[in-house]
Design an enzyme around this catalytic site. Sequence first.
Site, PDB file in Angstrom:
ATOM      1  CB  ALA A  68      -0.932   0.002   1.205  1.00 60.73           C
TER       2      ALA A  68
ATOM      3  CB  ALA B 183      -6.671  -9.034  -1.610  1.00 67.21           C
TER       4      ALA B 183
ATOM      5  CG  HIS C 201      -4.021 -11.924  -1.130  1.00 66.93           C
ATOM      6  ND1 HIS C 201      -5.069 -12.400  -0.390  1.00 66.93           N
ATOM      7  CD2 HIS C 201      -3.637 -10.777  -0.537  1.00 66.93           C
ATOM      8  CE1 HIS C 201      -5.315 -11.577   0.614  1.00 66.93           C
ATOM      9  NE2 HIS C 201      -4.440 -10.584   0.543  1.00 66.93           N
ATOM     10  CG  ASP C 202       0.046  -8.486  -0.054  1.00 62.92           C
ATOM     11  OD1 ASP C 202      -0.991  -9.031   0.370  1.00 62.92           O
ATOM     12  OD2 ASP C 202       0.231  -7.250   0.007  1.00 62.92           O
ATOM     13  CB  THR C 203      -1.820 -12.334   2.934  1.00 57.83           C
ATOM     14  OG1 THR C 203      -2.068 -10.940   3.077  1.00 57.83           O
ATOM     15  CG2 THR C 203      -1.773 -12.975   4.303  1.00 57.83           C
TER      16      THR C 203
ATOM     17  N   GLY D  11       7.320  -7.228   7.390  1.00 57.22           N
ATOM     18  CA  GLY D  11       8.038  -6.051   7.881  1.00 57.22           C
ATOM     19  C   GLY D  11       7.851  -5.799   9.357  1.00 57.22           C
TER      20      GLY D  11
END
Length: 472
Positions: free
Chosen positions: A12, A80, A237-239, A403
């Site tokens: 983001a 997402a 989806h990054d997760t 992070g």
Amino acid sequence: MQKCSLAVDIGASSGRLIAGYLQDGKMILEEIHRFENKLIEINGHFCWNIEKLFSEIKKGIHKTKKKNFIPESIGIDTWAVDFVLLDENDELLTDAVSYRDSRTDGMMEEVFTIVSKERLYLETGIQFQKFNTIYQLYYLKKNNPEVLEKAKTFLMVPDYLNYLLTGEKINEYTNATSTQLVNAFTKKWDKELLEQLGINKEMFQKILPPKSLIGNVRHELVDEFGFNLEVILPATHDTGSAVLAVPEVDDTIYISSGTWSLIGVENRFPICITKALDYNFTNEGGMDFSFRFLKNIMGLWMMQEVKQNYNNKYSFAEFVEMANQEEHFNSKVNVDDDRFLKPENMIKEIKLYCKETNQLVPQTPGEIAKCVFDSLAVSYQNAINQIEGIYEKNFQKINVIGGGSKNEMLNQLIADTTNKEVVAGPTEATAIGNIAAQLMALNKIDNIKNVRSLINESFELKTYTKKQKVEG
């Protein structure tokens, strides 16, 4: 020149291109390019500048040769739910409107008058958030029906970036599940649901799983880059990519800690039961058609906004240091309250919440930061209690990845609050998972079990346990 795979990981607030390769039994990562990502206002809505994102991806690919890398493949992951629609000429019909835009206010409740909340959950298994794709599409159906009528192609943000690279139109599985429009059991678009909502089911593309090869980059891009490149699907989806990098999943709860905090467990099947619905847990698609049974909690977004409200005067490390000095400040907020999703001023909103709930109002940067970190830890504990209630067991370990795993104060708070062993790392979980999916597709790693063994060998992990109080 070192052969590598490229992970494009866009969050983001920023994006990166990271080169990854295997050497002496370890995975090696090197950052190639970093760029800013932020919301811009277009036509009265908060949007992502998707053309700029693609430009930055190309810029990063160009840099690889200067860094003495020869990329063999590339994979893209992002957040997402957000999407674009294309017309019959493959031109953009919509901007890439952000989930943080207020256009979906009230849409979820209107959808429930057409399709019951229970049916939606029992079939899709996805938690209810007002910004889910289903409610964004319903907004268009209600307010811009002509756009939906013209739409020939639905692509989520990483799908569209893949289309710009290859010319191929597909929908990737892990991100598609976040739309709340994919049946959790068939793993296909729920066409009956789309028909009920009056949304054109023909614009949705074939769903492909992670590790699928989309194709090579367009001919004109081969000429531009000076080399060919295979585009491979990670969990876009990054997760989904981050959870692939959890070093151990047995008897372990993970927290993917970044802008959002995603807390849950990995499953082979969806849990679409009433208690999971009541707790608003989600069953998002994962690698090899696994499920990420998790809860979406407001994460370090709050501190990102606080940092901006202080005109970036303090670094995140300085906020942690200042919070550590406010040991006796104990006010807390409900981090999942919608008021913290996109407030005009995060600091004012935190102060107002504390005032409204008759708590001590934080005044200093350290008190604000302590309030946020304490509140996150309490929210994590609540979610863990719910997970353990659903599973009817106690989990012994929490693995914090992403992070946020660098935040030693928050890691210790989680250990103290939950009385569980907390393992922090790897920090670059999303990029690692992205690279790992590509290496599996290229037959350089056999399976997920070997991926997790590789991660334990390759990256530093730090363990935290509950501090023992000193008496007297």
